[in-house]
Design a protein around this motif. Structure first.
Motif, PDB file in Angstrom:
ATOM      1  N   TYR A 108       0.524  -1.650   0.021  1.00  0.00           N
ATOM      2  CA  TYR A 108       0.138   0.692   0.047  1.00  0.00           C
ATOM      3  C   TYR A 108       1.051   1.022  -0.073  1.00  0.00           C
ATOM      4  O   TYR A 108       1.061   1.928  -0.626  1.00  0.00           O
ATOM      5  N   LYS A 136       3.210   1.593  -2.916  1.00  0.00           N
ATOM      6  CA  LYS A 136       2.687   1.835  -4.330  1.00  0.00           C
ATOM      7  C   LYS A 136       1.802   3.686  -4.328  1.00  0.00           C
ATOM      8  O   LYS A 136       1.799   3.893  -5.244  1.00  0.00           O
ATOM      9  N   GLY A 182       4.737   4.322  -6.804  1.00  0.00           N
ATOM     10  CA  GLY A 182       3.661   3.917  -7.957  1.00  0.00           C
ATOM     11  C   GLY A 182       4.179   2.230  -7.944  1.00  0.00           C
ATOM     12  O   GLY A 182       3.365   1.279  -8.868  1.00  0.00           O
ATOM     13  N   THR A 183       4.872   1.184  -7.257  1.00  0.00           N
ATOM     14  CA  THR A 183       4.650   0.071  -6.943  1.00  0.00           C
ATOM     15  C   THR A 183       5.513  -0.698  -5.398  1.00  0.00           C
ATOM     16  O   THR A 183       5.823   0.171  -4.764  1.00  0.00           O
ATOM     17  N   SER A 184       4.646  -1.498  -5.831  1.00  0.00           N
ATOM     18  CA  SER A 184       4.334  -2.347  -4.055  1.00  0.00           C
ATOM     19  C   SER A 184       5.372  -3.600  -4.093  1.00  0.00           C
ATOM     20  O   SER A 184       5.784  -4.421  -3.706  1.00  0.00           O
ATOM     21  N   MET A 236       5.325   4.889   3.854  1.00  0.00           N
ATOM     22  CA  MET A 236       5.163   6.063   3.237  1.00  0.00           C
ATOM     23  C   MET A 236       5.922   7.299   4.052  1.00  0.00           C
ATOM     24  O   MET A 236       6.670   7.842   3.557  1.00  0.00           O
ATOM     25  N   TYR A 238      -1.005  -5.942  -9.624  1.00  0.00           N
ATOM     26  CA  TYR A 238      -1.379  -5.294  -8.568  1.00  0.00           C
ATOM     27  C   TYR A 238      -2.206  -3.904  -9.202  1.00  0.00           C
ATOM     28  O   TYR A 238      -2.400  -2.949  -9.175  1.00  0.00           O
ATOM     29  N   VAL A 279       7.584   5.350 -11.055  1.00  0.00           N
ATOM     30  CA  VAL A 279       6.414   4.751 -11.895  1.00  0.00           C
ATOM     31  C   VAL A 279       5.517   5.144 -11.783  1.00  0.00           C
ATOM     32  O   VAL A 279       4.452   5.461 -13.102  1.00  0.00           O
ATOM     33  N   ARG A 280       5.077   5.953 -10.418  1.00  0.00           N
ATOM     34  CA  ARG A 280       3.494   6.636 -10.613  1.00  0.00           C
ATOM     35  C   ARG A 280       3.611   8.185 -11.130  1.00  0.00           C
ATOM     36  O   ARG A 280       2.594   8.901 -11.654  1.00  0.00           O
TER      37      ARG A 280
END
Lengths: 950, 84
Positions: free
Chosen positions: A378, A381, A385-387, A550, A594, A785-786
């Motif tokens: 969570y 990501k 942007g990557t888990s 986070m 994902y 990635v995001r």
């Protein structure tokens, strides 16, 4: 492939600019910094050697590897002589032969001559060297003083030390130092009296600090250190490269066998996760595969109070499928679900989630990542942007400052810990954030620059205070942030962390971390060069697990520590394939790769491939499955390779949930605690008995290769396929490679993965696709990635689990090196010699207050329940904190853990439980009752199914 | 803890943690979180509870769940689309 020893180039590889020299008339080009011995070996020229091996630095003691170098006086040792441009080397001459024979005569004059009955016969470097130098006689005779009467040390359960066979080359000592980093071994005495010692003269291997990693055994050129299995069985004849089934390091091994009998597991030097090293578990603790407790026949019973009845596969699968459909007809489509295994392969977990989604018709699938690293998925990501983690393990060797939070890698990820120790001994600084004084805080030649022993439950406050220092003191990497992150979000976050109430001084009373220490640690991380963050379940298993992840990501972005080797955010994922299980869509809200189940485009791809409409609504997480079961609406569960009754929190609630179900299908290798509540048992197989892939903590996909036939008759993916067929699904896989091909079609990050590619490359780190055809060791190099990295404001919210007069202490839990998770595998090996029971670590002050001594039975009670276990008095824990492991079912540590969990993912708050401890007479009544219940539930007999109960 | 108490506790817990994360957008963030991660039965129970007054729910989760209950939110912005 047929057995041959691993290549040994004699000295470690170098990385300098190419140098060309001439060896025996041949031009040879090697990296600068290489030893002549290595250069020769790489050219296929074998220089005799005994004290040199490429896993450790050269030593120059045996004098066997002498060579002649034009322009150099005498006969230098080729292991310690570095290559130079234009050098001309001769590796064989009459002079060299005479010298080498003399060296060998000395060795053999003090060595047993029992080659034909020696366990290293045919696999002994001393024997090889005697042959290589043309030794024909020993002029000294054998009547002089010798070491042939020394006693063998057989204390270690897996290997013996026979000093009569030892040539004191010190390879083992150097391996323990340089490879493992424990420094348990030494050379005692000098000259003729030199002897390898495992610590003090009073110690044997078992009582010493030896952690039984086997590096010394692997390094030993004779049978002085040799596996007991080799002594018992003989030399292997076949080698298969495969991947360990214990922790998330994902060590690759050479499974060396005779027929289908495993003789030994040797770490593969070309394994990119472990680089030729291992720990006691992967190296030695594989005997559970043939343990007498293995269940190899399917079983069913109408009621959990009846004994099991062995049946055929057809009957078991037909019964299971029938029950699932009956329950769905009676209670609804969503009344059934399943749990994938983080121990099984990617292909197997993919099939289980496919079975649930395409076969059961819902998304009630979850995985053990729920209880460990779901907050990682969570949190990372959301921010990146990557888990998954951002680096590979090699990255640690470029780190200048390591921030280690809530992890104890010397116990939980020992092979990676050895690499970290190597880097720390090169001068890299270490900051440890942990309530316990873990080994890395102070180890031989290692001392953490800062240990911040925070109060359990205050991670977010500590991380925010670190951020406060970095932002308010102008230590943030503004250029990186402006380029790579959302600047507005950074400013909002920066304003938040800068508030006076977030400062180290303001939070000290809450966290217990002295403000000055915290400020110093923050400054070090921000200004010390490449800063890398490694974390474990001490971060995630909290009510603010996702917020903590986070907060970690925020720190990494704020200091510009993303997107290159030596930095990054590195979750130390626990299980061999927990990363893979998550990748494969084991969460109830996500498809493989994902993508959210409500994502129409993603779902349509799967629907097209699978030929069935999929439920667009998220399904139940494991704790919610149990809640729904207690509510009477969730009635069947297919559990592959997990033991939720032992591993999940609040055992009382788990057992209530399981007891409320009408059909629990356990697919496992042993009758585990969850099977006490099962109605169908489908025997599974171990990693030695199947083909497939695991994905480790660095996103590295590695092959698992079968070395013996499954004792139960089927690989686990075949069992799931048969269950699917019994439910009417037309699956026709004939090999796991086909499953991986399907995964690659459906999952963009796996698009370039195939078994053929893995055979060629050895392993690959996802994403593997057109953008990264050779895989991705380091993520987010040019951008996240995001898109832009996201700063998230993470406010400290205290846990609801409060201490008070009744429960004044805080319990936190963890692991120990020799046992693994619930102990299903390791308790069935010789590893029990190190940790035969879970112990409660108690600070001396807390112990004294309660009249407790080391070894006393202690009652451990929380608001959820109580258990009893024995005390270990130690100052590794702070006053007010107690600690235990959860490897033994009769301790049932989770009887005392609570239902509190991470706000975002329901990851249980294992690390914060308010408890009280008091003296006890022994195991509690319920523990005795549980033992009896467990025995009853494991009965296998001919009892007929009670038709009335059906 | 019975089912509704558990769900109320979960909602309040989510609310407490996202309150400062999302500022004014917190109710919408909570609604989206519940929409994305709770199964239909859990959503149905909590929405019924909200429609009956939402006893025990703190203001932020109550506001967020009211959004969810009222179906006023447009289809939630697509979840972060990773190229995985």
């Amino acid at each position: 492939m047929a057995y041959t020893p691993q290549d040994d180039f004699g000295t470690p590889a170098a990385t300098g600019e190419p140098v060309t020299l001439t060896i025996d008339g041949r031009a040879v080009t090697v990296p600068g910094g290489s030893a002549v011995m290595r250069a020769a070996a790489e050219a296929g020229i074998s220089v005799p050697k005994l004290c040199a091996t490429d896993m450790v630095k050269q030593f120059g003691s045996c004098r066997l590897c002498l060579v002649e170098v034009d322009g150099m006086r005498g006969t230098p040792a080729s292991c310690t002589t570095l290559v130079a441009p234009g050098m001309t080397v001769k590796t064989q001459s009459d002079r060299l032969q005479k010298l080498r024979r003399g060296v060998m005569e000395l060795y053999i004059s003090d060595h047993p001559l029992d080659c034909l009955t020696c366990s290293a016969n045919g696999d002994c470097e001393l024997q090889d060297m005697a042959g290589a130098v043309g030794l024909r006689d020993v002029r000294y005779g054998y009547e002089g003083k010798n070491h042939l009467e020394q006693a063998k040390d057989t204390s270690n359960p897996y290997f013996d030390f026979d000093p009569t066979k030892c040539i004191v080359c010190s390879r083992c000592v150097r391996a323990c130092d340089e490879v493992q980093g424990t420094l348990a071994l030494t050379v005692e005495g000098s000259g003729f009296k030199s002897k390898i010692s495992a610590g003090t003269p009073m110690d044997d291997f078992l009582s010493s600090e030896c952690v039984s990693c086997g590096a010394c055994v692997q390094a030993c050129p004779t049978s002085a250190l040799n596996e007991k299995a080799v002594t018992a069985i003989g030399k292997p004849d076949t080698v298969t490269i495969t991947t360990c089934a214990y922790c998330g390091v994902g060590c690759t091994f050479r499974a060396e066998t005779r027929g289908e009998q495993v003789v030994r597991m040797i770490p593969w030097k070309d394994g990119k996760a472990n680089r030729g090293h291992s720990c006691v578990k992967g190296r030695f603790a594989w005997g559970y595969a043939r343990h007498q407790d293995r269940i190899t026949q399917p079983m069913i019973r109408a009621s959990i109070h009846e004994p099991w009845r062995e049946v055929s596969w057809t009957e078991a699968l037909t019964h299971a499928a029938g029950e699932i459909r009956r329950i769905q007809t009676q209670y609804g489509t969503r009344a059934v679900g399943g749990i994938t295994s983080s121990r099984c392969t990617n292909e197997e977990t993919f099939l289980v989630q496919k079975l649930i989604r395409a076969g059961f018709g819902n998304n009630n699938v979850d995985t053990c990542a729920r209880v460990c690293h779901s907050p990682t998925g969570y949190g990372l990501k959301t921010t990146f942007g990557t888990s998954a983690g951002t680096q590979d393990f090699d990255s640690v060797m470029d780190a200048d400052v390591i921030l280690l939070i809530g992890a104890n890698p010397t116990d939980g990820h020992p092979v990676f810990a050895s690499r970290m120790k190597k880097r720390l001994r090169q001068g890299t600084k270490l900051i440890v954030v942990d309530p316990r004084r873990i080994d890395l805080v102070r180890s031989p030649h290692i001392e953490a620059a800062h240990h911040l022993p925070l109060r359990p439950g205050t991670n977010v406050a500590v991380l925010t205070a670190l951020a406060h220092v970095i932002v308010t003191e102008g230590l943030a990497d503004e250029a990186f942030i402006r380029e790579r992150c959302d600047w507005d979000e950074y400013q909002d976050w920066g304003a938040f962390v800068s508030q006076p109430e977030r400062s180290p001084e303001a939070t000290e009373i809450l966290t217990g971390v002295p403000a000055a220490d915290l400020r110093a640690a923050a400054r070090l991380f921000a200004t010390g060069g490449n800063g890398a963050i490694y974390y474990g379940l001490g971060v995630t298993e909290h009510s603010q697990g996702s917020s903590t992840v986070m907060a970690i990501a925020n720190l990494a972005m704020a200091t510009g520590n993303i997107g290159r080797p030596g930095v990054g955010v590195n979750p130390l994922r626990g299980q061999n394939n927990v990363q893979g299980a998550c990748d494969m869509g084991s969460f109830p809200h996500e498809l493989p790769g994902y993508r959210h189940i409500s994502d129409d485009e993603a779902r349509a791809q799967f629907e097209a491939e699978w030929g069935v409409a999929l439920d667009p609504e998220p399904g139940l997480r494991i704790p919610n499955m149990l809640d729904a079961a207690v509510d009477g609406v969730f009635k069947a569960l297919y559990v592959q390779g997990e033991d939720i009754l032992q591993s999940d929190p609040n055992t009382k609630h788990v057992s209530a949930g399981l007891a409320a179900m009408e059909c629990v299908i356990v697919h496992d290798i042993f009758l585990n605690e969850t099977a006490n509540y099962a109605h169908v048992f489908l025997p599974g197989c171990t990693f030695l008995e199947k083909n497939g892939t695991f994905t480790n903590a660095e996103r590295r996909i590695q092959p698992v290769r079968r070395v013996m036939s499954p004792l139960n008759g089927y690989e686990d993916w075949e069992v799931t396929q048969e269950l699917a067929r019994a439910l009417g699904l037309a699956w026709d896989y004939t090999h796991p490679s086909q499953i991986m091909d399907e995964i690659a079609r459906l999952t963009p990050s796996f698009a370039g993965v195939s078994f053929a590619r893995l055979d060629q490359e050895g392993s690959m780190q996802w994403p593997v696709n057109d953008d990264a055809p050779d895989g991705t060791p380091t993520m987010h190099i040019d951008g996240f990635v995001r898109g832009k990295g996201k700063f998230v404001v993470t406010d400290y919210v205290p846990t609801d689990e409060k201490t008070g007069p009744r429960f004044p202490l805080l319990l936190t839990t963890g692991r120990i090196l020799s046992q693994y998770n619930v102990g299903a595998q390791t308790r069935r090996t010789e590893n029990v010699v190190w940790h035969e029971e879970d112990r409660l670590e108690i600070h001396p002050v807390d112990a004294e207050d309660r009249g407790l001594r080391n070894g006393d039975w202690v009652r451990l009670a929380s608001r959820a329940g109580e258990t009893s276990l024995r005390a270990l008095i130690t100052d590794r824990v702070a006053p007010g904190v107690v600690y235990t492991t959860f490897h033994h079912p009769l301790t049932q540590a989770n009887v005392v853990t609570t239902d509190y969990s991470d706000w975002a993912t329901n990851c249980p708050e294992y690390k914060v439980t308010a408890v009280q401890i008091s003296r006890s007479n022994g195991p509690s009544d319920w523990q005795a009752e549980y033992g009896t219940l467990s025995e009853r539930a494991r009965r296998i007999g001919d009892g007929a199914i009670d038709e009335a109960a059906e | 803890m019975n089912t509704i108490d558990r769900l109320v506790h979960m909602a309040n817990h989510i609310g407490a943690n996202i309150a400062t994360m999302a500022g004014d957008a917190a109710p919408a963030m909570l609604a989206e979180h519940v929409e994305q991660f709770w199964d239909p039965r859990m959503k149905s129970i909590i929405i019924s509870h909200v429609r009956e007054g939402g006893a025990g729910l703190n203001p932020l989760p109550l506001a967020g769940l009211r959004r969810l209950a009222g179906d006023e939110i447009a289809a939630a912005p697509p979840p972060c689309r990773e190229n995985h």
